[in-house]
Structure formats: C-alpha cells, structure tokens
Design an enzyme around this catalytic site. Structure first.
Site, PDB file in Angstrom:
ATOM      1  N   SER A 111       1.014  -1.121   0.139  1.00 13.66           N
ATOM      2  CA  SER A 111       0.094  -0.158   0.088  1.00 13.66           C
ATOM      3  C   SER A 111       0.838   1.429  -0.024  1.00 13.66           C
ATOM      4  CB  SER A 111      -0.850  -0.140   1.368  1.00 13.66           C
ATOM      5  OG  SER A 111      -1.438   1.214   1.322  1.00 13.66           O
ATOM      6  N   GLN A 159       0.807  -0.329  -4.775  1.00 15.41           N
ATOM      7  CA  GLN A 159      -0.396   0.016  -4.929  1.00 15.41           C
ATOM      8  C   GLN A 159      -0.459   1.595  -4.584  1.00 15.41           C
ATOM      9  OE1 GLN A 159      -2.201   1.500  -1.909  1.00 15.41           O
ATOM     10  NE2 GLN A 159      -3.866   2.302  -3.281  1.00 15.41           N
ATOM     11  N   TYR A 181      -1.968   5.588  -4.439  1.00 13.44           N
ATOM     12  CA  TYR A 181      -2.931   6.538  -4.587  1.00 13.44           C
ATOM     13  C   TYR A 181      -2.044   7.972  -4.685  1.00 13.44           C
ATOM     14  CZ  TYR A 181      -6.066   3.919  -1.269  1.00 13.44           C
ATOM     15  OH  TYR A 181      -6.783   2.948  -0.624  1.00 13.44           O
ATOM     16  N   THR A 225      -5.868   2.137  -7.214  1.00 11.61           N
ATOM     17  CA  THR A 225      -7.386   1.911  -6.565  1.00 11.61           C
ATOM     18  C   THR A 225      -8.222   3.137  -6.892  1.00 11.61           C
ATOM     19  OG1 THR A 225      -6.078   0.926  -4.337  1.00 11.61           O
ATOM     20  CG2 THR A 225      -8.343   1.843  -4.194  1.00 11.61           C
ATOM     21  N   LYS A 274      -7.995  -1.555  -9.419  1.00  7.26           N
ATOM     22  CA  LYS A 274      -8.427  -2.267  -8.220  1.00  7.26           C
ATOM     23  C   LYS A 274      -9.851  -1.433  -7.666  1.00  7.26           C
ATOM     24  CE  LYS A 274      -7.371  -3.582  -3.306  1.00  7.26           C
ATOM     25  NZ  LYS A 274      -8.476  -2.598  -2.559  1.00  7.26           N
ATOM     26  N   HIS A 283     -13.469  -2.946  -1.305  1.00  4.58           N
ATOM     27  CA  HIS A 283     -12.584  -2.195  -0.332  1.00  4.58           C
ATOM     28  C   HIS A 283     -12.858  -2.999   1.011  1.00  4.58           C
ATOM     29  CE1 HIS A 283      -9.463   0.895  -0.288  1.00  4.58           C
ATOM     30  NE2 HIS A 283      -9.610   0.730   0.796  1.00  4.58           N
ATOM     31  N   ASP A 324     -11.216  -9.624  -4.602  1.00  9.36           N
ATOM     32  CA  ASP A 324     -10.902  -9.558  -3.234  1.00  9.36           C
ATOM     33  C   ASP A 324     -12.305  -9.361  -2.425  1.00  9.36           C
ATOM     34  OD1 ASP A 324     -11.402  -6.860  -2.883  1.00  9.36           O
ATOM     35  OD2 ASP A 324      -9.193  -6.320  -2.743  1.00  9.36           O
ATOM     36  N   GLY A 337     -13.649 -10.823   1.645  1.00  9.73           N
ATOM     37  CA  GLY A 337     -14.498 -11.991   2.363  1.00  9.73           C
ATOM     38  C   GLY A 337     -13.896 -13.126   2.121  1.00  9.73           C
ATOM     39  N   ARG A 360      -7.606  -8.847   5.534  1.00  8.95           N
ATOM     40  CA  ARG A 360      -7.886  -9.010   6.617  1.00  8.95           C
ATOM     41  C   ARG A 360      -7.145 -10.650   7.050  1.00  8.95           C
ATOM     42  NH1 ARG A 360     -12.572  -6.406   5.622  1.00  8.95           N
ATOM     43  NH2 ARG A 360     -13.094  -4.839   6.894  1.00  8.95           N
TER      44      ARG A 360
END
Length: 329
Positions: free
Chosen positions: A47, A68, A70, A96, A193, A217, A248, A250, A272
């Site tokens: 990230s 990734q 931003y 993203t 993404k 997200h 992605d 869950g 997670r």
C-alpha cells in the site's frame, strides 16, 4: 495448484493485497508480510499508506511485489513514488479507484482513533486502557519508534506524518483521465482495483489495464454494496478474456478461493486474513495464515474430485442461473 498472474508463476492463486498501516499491527510490518509471501511462492502488494520504505519491502521478498498507488500529495509526489517503485523492481502498479473519499468507518470512532491521533492527552485518556491491556504490543510499538509515518509519500517537508487519511484521500481522488498519465509514468502492467460493474470493467480494458480487481474495499467504503462474488460473473462476462480478472473481499477459506475461480477469477487477494496473522505473530503469523488457506484449498479440490486449479469451472458451484458465466481460459 499453480497459477500464472501477470506472467508470474504463483504456488497457488493467492496474492497478499495492500493493507495500509500494517506496521501498526506488528513492527515487522509490510516487510514481514512480503517475506512470508515470497517464501510461499506468492505475490505481495504494498500500500502507498505503508509504514515501511518500498525499497525495503521489495528487498524482503523472493516473489513478485506490486505497488498500490494513491495520488496522495499530488502528481509530483506520486510520480516520485512510481519512479522509486520501478527502480526497486516492483512488477506491477495497482491503482485503487474506489476511494474518492474514505468511507464512514464507525469502528474507528468506537476505538477512539480520532482522539488517539489528536495528540491531546485529555482527549486520549479514556482510550488508554486499550493499550494497557496489550503490553506486548505496546512494548513493540515503542521499540519501533512509536507512531509510524508514511515513508513512501515524500512531501516537500519530508515523509508524510501519520494522520487521519480521509482528508488526504479526498484530495487525491483518481479518475479515468488520470490512467493515461499513470501508464506513461509507470511503463509496465497496471491493475485497476475497485471494479464492481460491467461498465467500469469495459473502461478498465479501454484504459489499457493488464488486470482488474473486483473489489468493494473489504466492505469499508459504501455500505450495502453487493458482495464481490455476486458481481464477479458480470465483470468476467464484460471483460471477455481481454485482461485478467482478480477478486478480493471476504476470502477466509480455501473454499472461498475455489468459488471465485469457478466463477471466472484468475486469483484472489486477501487482506484481513493475513493482517490477523501479522498482528498475532508477525511473519510467522502471516506464514500460518497462508498455510491455512493453502491446505484448505487443496482439501477442497480433493473433496470436489477436481485434479487441478485449471479444471475448475462453474459446474462445481451451485448459484442462481443469472450469476453464471463462461469461464475464460
């Protein structure tokens, strides 16, 4: 079990996705997670909002590492980070698109995040018991220098200080018009993404993306959106095999990976699932999380009587007819 994603051979179709502020979970942070991914034959995505220098993360992993992006700080700041990532050997750039503003993350308010970041002792006081109850984490936090900054966002005054990122994201929203500039800067594979509809899938293809990630997200942006598995067939059908489709959201079991592959994904990203392992036991915890998913994926394939990842197709899952789509090979 093996899979090929953006030309890289993975031990199985799993990528450790970008998780911001991983260094707050464990002092090893992003480097520990990347090292565990590489040792397992997997890719890792770093990230922008990480607490470890991107060069150190790239050096830690024996596998592919993606960056990734931003646009925090504006194009000049982002351009410098892109140049660093390219020089360090990152193999793909993940853009993203679902964070024009941070979602209303109510758990942060319950946990006292704004107060703890305020620097005002009286505001912080009632949340102190959270730290006292976790002395081992607290000791590691202080040994690591306390509150991290963002070393990959280098502003005119130095690395960006740690703060509520909501304001920063609002000022760095990325639009489709930015994609041409980003591709020119990167000169390599770009992954979009945050795709959730057929329309955005078409735009990702038209923008020259090499892959996209069907992502909401982690359910942390717009409340009530469909699960990514539900919209995956629509996106796969829209893409028509022109670019690679990842997913992605869950993914907690090997059987979740199988479901996504049956409905057309080439691989999945987790967040997670490995962040829990990182928080619990550092690199060893990430390794354990990866092994749980690998073992369950293998078990699921055997129980299905399926000889390989490449043999999975929609016939292995029972879903409404409206979900079904032809898997692109």
């Amino acid at each position: 079990m093996g899979a090929t994603v953006l030309g890289a051979e993975l031990a199985f179709p799993l990528i450790l996705g970008p998780v911001g502020s991983s260094r707050l979970f464990n002092p090893g942070g992003e480097a520990a997670a990347a090292r565990a991914a590489g040792a397992a034959g997997l890719a890792y995505a770093l990230s922008t909002l990480s607490g470890t220098r991107l060069e150190d993360v790239r050096a830690a992993s024996a596998g592919p590492v993606w960056y990734q992006l931003y646009l925090v700080g504006g194009r000049d700041v982002a351009s410098a980070a892109i140049a660093r990532a390219r020089a360090a050997g990152f193999s793909a750039l993940v853009v993203t698109i679902d964070t024009p503003v941070a979602g209303l993350r109510e758990r942060d308010f319950r946990n006292g995040t704004p107060e703890l970041l305020s620097g005002r002792p009286l505001h912080m006081l009632r949340h102190i018991p959270q730290f006292i109850a976790r002395p081992r984490w607290l000791a590691g936090f202080f040994r690591d220098g306390g509150l991290m900054n963002f070393p990959n966002i280098v502003l005119p005054g130095g690395a960006m200080a740690y703060a509520d990122v909501g304001t920063a994201l609002e000022r760095s929203a990325v639009g489709w018009d930015d994609l041409r500039w980003i591709r020119e800067q990167w000169q390599g594979p770009v992954v979009i993404k945050g795709v959730h509809t057929a329309e955005d899938a078409h735009r990702a293809v038209d923008s020259g993306a090499a892959a996209l990630v069907v992502s909401n997200h982690g359910g942390r942006q717009l409340d009530g959106v469909p699960a990514t598995l539900r919209v995956l067939p629509e996106v796969v059908s829209a893409v028509g095999g022109q670019i690679e489709v990842l997913l992605d959201g869950g993914v907690r079991r090997g059987s979740d990976i199988v479901k996504a592959l049956c409905l057309g994904a080439r691989a999945v990203l987790i967040g997670r699932a490995y962040a829990y392992g990182l928080a619990a036991a550092g690199e060893a915890g990430v390794t354990r999380a990866i092994e749980i998913l690998r073992a369950d994926l293998l078990r699921t394939l055997k129980l299905l009587g399926c000889p390989s990842i490449g043999s999975l197709d929609p016939s292995y899952v029972d879903v409404p007819a409206a979900w079904r789509c032809r898997r692109e090979h």
